[in-house]
Design a protein around this motif. Sequence first.
Motif, PDB file in Angstrom:
ATOM      1  N   ASP A 180      24.477  11.232 -21.394  1.00 34.85           N
ATOM      2  CA  ASP A 180      25.781  11.822 -21.093  1.00 34.85           C
ATOM      3  C   ASP A 180      26.854  10.741 -20.981  1.00 34.85           C
ATOM      4  O   ASP A 180      27.970  10.907 -21.478  1.00 34.85           O
ATOM      5  N   LEU A 181      26.501   9.632 -20.330  1.00 33.57           N
ATOM      6  CA  LEU A 181      27.470   8.551 -20.182  1.00 33.57           C
ATOM      7  C   LEU A 181      27.802   7.936 -21.539  1.00 33.57           C
ATOM      8  O   LEU A 181      28.974   7.674 -21.845  1.00 33.57           O
ATOM      9  N   ALA A 182      26.780   7.703 -22.341  1.00 29.71           N
ATOM     10  CA  ALA A 182      27.017   7.113 -23.660  1.00 29.71           C
ATOM     11  C   ALA A 182      27.848   8.035 -24.544  1.00 29.71           C
ATOM     12  O   ALA A 182      28.584   7.570 -25.424  1.00 29.71           O
ATOM     13  N   ALA A 183      27.749   9.340 -24.309  1.00 34.23           N
ATOM     14  CA  ALA A 183      28.484  10.309 -25.121  1.00 34.23           C
ATOM     15  C   ALA A 183      29.952  10.427 -24.726  1.00 34.23           C
ATOM     16  O   ALA A 183      30.716  11.125 -25.397  1.00 34.23           O
ATOM     17  N   THR A 184      30.365   9.748 -23.661  1.00 38.38           N
ATOM     18  CA  THR A 184      31.763   9.830 -23.244  1.00 38.38           C
ATOM     19  C   THR A 184      32.673   8.964 -24.106  1.00 38.38           C
ATOM     20  O   THR A 184      33.901   9.042 -23.981  1.00 38.38           O
ATOM     21  N   VAL A 185      32.094   8.123 -24.959  1.00 40.53           N
ATOM     22  CA  VAL A 185      32.883   7.273 -25.843  1.00 40.53           C
ATOM     23  C   VAL A 185      32.436   7.510 -27.284  1.00 40.53           C
ATOM     24  O   VAL A 185      31.326   7.967 -27.547  1.00 40.53           O
ATOM     25  N   GLU A 186      33.319   7.171 -28.248  1.00 39.25           N
ATOM     26  CA  GLU A 186      33.029   7.456 -29.646  1.00 39.25           C
ATOM     27  C   GLU A 186      32.108   6.431 -30.275  1.00 39.25           C
ATOM     28  O   GLU A 186      31.447   6.718 -31.273  1.00 39.25           O
ATOM     29  N   ASN A 187      32.090   5.211 -29.739  1.00 42.23           N
ATOM     30  CA  ASN A 187      31.248   4.160 -30.296  1.00 42.23           C
ATOM     31  C   ASN A 187      31.030   3.097 -29.217  1.00 42.23           C
ATOM     32  O   ASN A 187      31.376   3.330 -28.062  1.00 42.23           O
ATOM     33  N   ASN A 188      30.496   1.966 -29.583  1.00 43.74           N
ATOM     34  CA  ASN A 188      30.223   0.939 -28.559  1.00 43.74           C
ATOM     35  C   ASN A 188      31.435   0.089 -28.218  1.00 43.74           C
ATOM     36  O   ASN A 188      31.338  -0.845 -27.409  1.00 43.74           O
ATOM     37  N   GLY A 189      32.590   0.407 -28.805  1.00 49.56           N
ATOM     38  CA  GLY A 189      33.813  -0.312 -28.478  1.00 49.56           C
ATOM     39  C   GLY A 189      33.761  -1.795 -28.798  1.00 49.56           C
ATOM     40  O   GLY A 189      34.498  -2.581 -28.211  1.00 49.56           O
ATOM     41  N   GLY A 190      32.867  -2.170 -29.715  1.00 52.37           N
ATOM     42  CA  GLY A 190      32.710  -3.580 -30.062  1.00 52.37           C
ATOM     43  C   GLY A 190      31.736  -4.339 -29.188  1.00 52.37           C
ATOM     44  O   GLY A 190      31.542  -5.540 -29.367  1.00 52.37           O
ATOM     45  N   CYS A 191      31.103  -3.653 -28.233  1.00 50.49           N
ATOM     46  CA  CYS A 191      30.150  -4.310 -27.328  1.00 50.49           C
ATOM     47  C   CYS A 191      28.766  -4.404 -27.947  1.00 50.49           C
ATOM     48  O   CYS A 191      28.265  -3.447 -28.542  1.00 50.49           O
ATOM     49  N   VAL A 192      28.144  -5.541 -27.810  1.00 51.31           N
ATOM     50  CA  VAL A 192      26.733  -5.744 -28.161  1.00 51.31           C
ATOM     51  C   VAL A 192      26.057  -6.342 -26.935  1.00 51.31           C
ATOM     52  O   VAL A 192      26.504  -7.367 -26.414  1.00 51.31           O
TER      53      VAL A 192
END
Length: 570
Positions: free
Chosen positions: A374-386
Motif C-alpha cells: 500500500d505504501l509503495a503504491a502511493t507513488v508512481e515510481n521510485n522517484g529516482g531512488c535505488v
Amino acid sequence: MSIEKVAESSTNSEPISKENTSESQGTHLNEKKLKKFYIGSIDQGTTSTRFIIFDGLGQPVAQHQIEFTQKYPESGWHEHDPMEIIASVHECIEKAVESFVEQGYDICDIKAIGITNQRETTVVWDTNTGEPLHNAIAWPDTRTKGLVRELKSQKGADKLQEICGLPLSTYPSSVKLIWLLRNVDEVRKAYDEGRLSFGTIDTWLLYHLNGGRANNVHVTDATNASRTMFMNLWTIQYDDGLLRFFELDREKIKLPKIVPSSCPESFGVMASGSLKGVRIAGCLGDQSAALFGQQGFSPGSAKNTYGTGCFLLYNVGEKPVISKHGLLATIAYDFGRNRKPVYALEGSIAVAGSGVKFLMDNMGFITHSHKISDLAATVENNGGCVFVTAFSGLFAPYWIDDAKGTLFGITHHTERGHIARATLEATCFQTKAILDAMERDSGHKLAELAVDGGMSNSNLCMQVSILELLPSSFWTSANYMKQTQANIIGIPVNRPAMRETTSLGAALAAGFAVDIWKEFDELKEINQKDRMIFQPNISREESAKMFKKWGRAVDMCRGWLDTDEYDGDF
C-alpha cells in the motif's frame, strides 16, 4: 491452450492460471487413499516458527505460527536464544495438534514429522549437560568480517570452494564457530575439554525433540551439513582438510552425523508432548525444502523464496557444479535408498523480507509488513531512488563484505513511498543478477522461475521492477497491479496458490521415508491447482536500462568499511 501460446497471442497482462492453460501432468493422485494420511512439518525460520499438518494431497489441515525474539547486541550482530527456539517449536506443535483434533481428526493418523530450518545459524552446547553455551549466531550475522579477511589470506583459502562449494564469507557456520572459540571463554573451555557439541538448528531441534541428553541424538542431513564449510561436497562426509584449515580437532568437538534427508530411522522419534512416539522422518534446510516442495526434481528447474532473505536454487543434477560467477554449490536433497544426491547452484540474498521489517520496526514507515504494498503504491515510481540493502554486506553474486546499506538518489521530492518501492526493487534486481550468473555457470537459460515465500504474496512485489518505465496515465488503470517481476528477468514466473512450499517439502521428505509416496512422479499433481503464471511483457532494452542503474549503485556502495573495522562498525 499452452502457456507459450498465451504469451505469444495475448496482450492482456493478467497472470494466467496454469490450471486453465496446461494439461495435467503426472500420475493421477489416489485422493481417497491419501486423505487418510497426515504429516506434520516443523518449519523453524529466522524470525518465526510454525508447525503445519498436511494431508496426503499436500494441503494444510491445521497450523500454528509464532514469532520469537531477535537479538542485536551490537551493530552487525544477530542472535537467537536456543531455548526460546525449542519452546516455540513445542508451542506450535501443541497448538496445531489441538486445532487438528478439534476438527475431528485423530492424532494416530499423523504418520511422520518432517523438519525444515534456517541453515547456517550456529548453536554450541555442553555435551555433558545439554545446555547451550552461547546464544545461537544467526546466518545474517556479520561480526566475523575481520575473521573472514584473515582467513582469506591463509594458504589454501582459494581452494576451499572447490571442495565444499562455498566461498569464505560471513555466511557459513564455520566462521561463526571459530569466532565463538576465539571470543567466548565457556565455548573454548568446553572445546579444550572435549565436551563441545556443534550443530545447525536442525541438529539442535532433533537433539531436544528426541529427549536431549537422555537419548543424545546428534545428527544433521546433507543439505544442512553442506552449509557449514566442513563437508566435502563430493563425498558427503566431513573433510579433514577443511577441518584443518579452520584448526578444528575432531577429537575435541562433536560434529553431527551426516545422514540422508529422508530416512525412517536416523532422526528418531518425538520424546514428549501430544505427538510422543511419532517418527521424525525428514529433514531439509529451508531452501532445499522449498525446491523440493516446488517439485524441482529435474535438472534445470529452479525456485526463488522471498523470505527474511531471498534464495534462488537451481537443480543441476547428480554432479556438483562449482560456480565461477559468485554462486554457491550445495546439496539440493539426498533421499538415500540407493538414490544419488542431487545438487544445486544457489544465489543467496541476505535482505528481502527483512528489508520490509527494517522499514516497519526501525523507521516506522508501516505498522504491519503487509502494508508495504500500500505504501509503495502511493507513488508512481521510485522517484529516482535505488536502495542497495546491504545490511549484512552483499551476498551472491557480488560477495561484497565491505558494503553497507546505501540509498541513492534522495532529493526534496523523495517520500516514504519511493523508499518502500526501492526496497522491494532491490530484491528483484539481485534476483536478476543471480539468474544471469546461473546462466553463465550452467550454460543454460532458465525457462521458468517458481516463486514462494511471504513477499511473493504481493502482486506489487512481483511486479515492482518495471514501474518506473510506465507513463503516469498507467497508474489509474486496472493494469497497475497486473505487471510482474517476470519483466526484469525476462522469463515466466510461476506462483503456487498454496505458498507454504518450504513446510511442504519437509513433509514430502518425511512421507517418502514412511512410504506414503515412493517415486517423485507420484508428487507431480501436488499443489498444482490454481497456480498463476506471470509473463514478461516489456522489451529487453527496457529491462536492461533498469538493471544498469542498479549495477551502478552496487559499484558505488563498495568499500564503505575500512580494513581496520573488524568486528564492529567503528
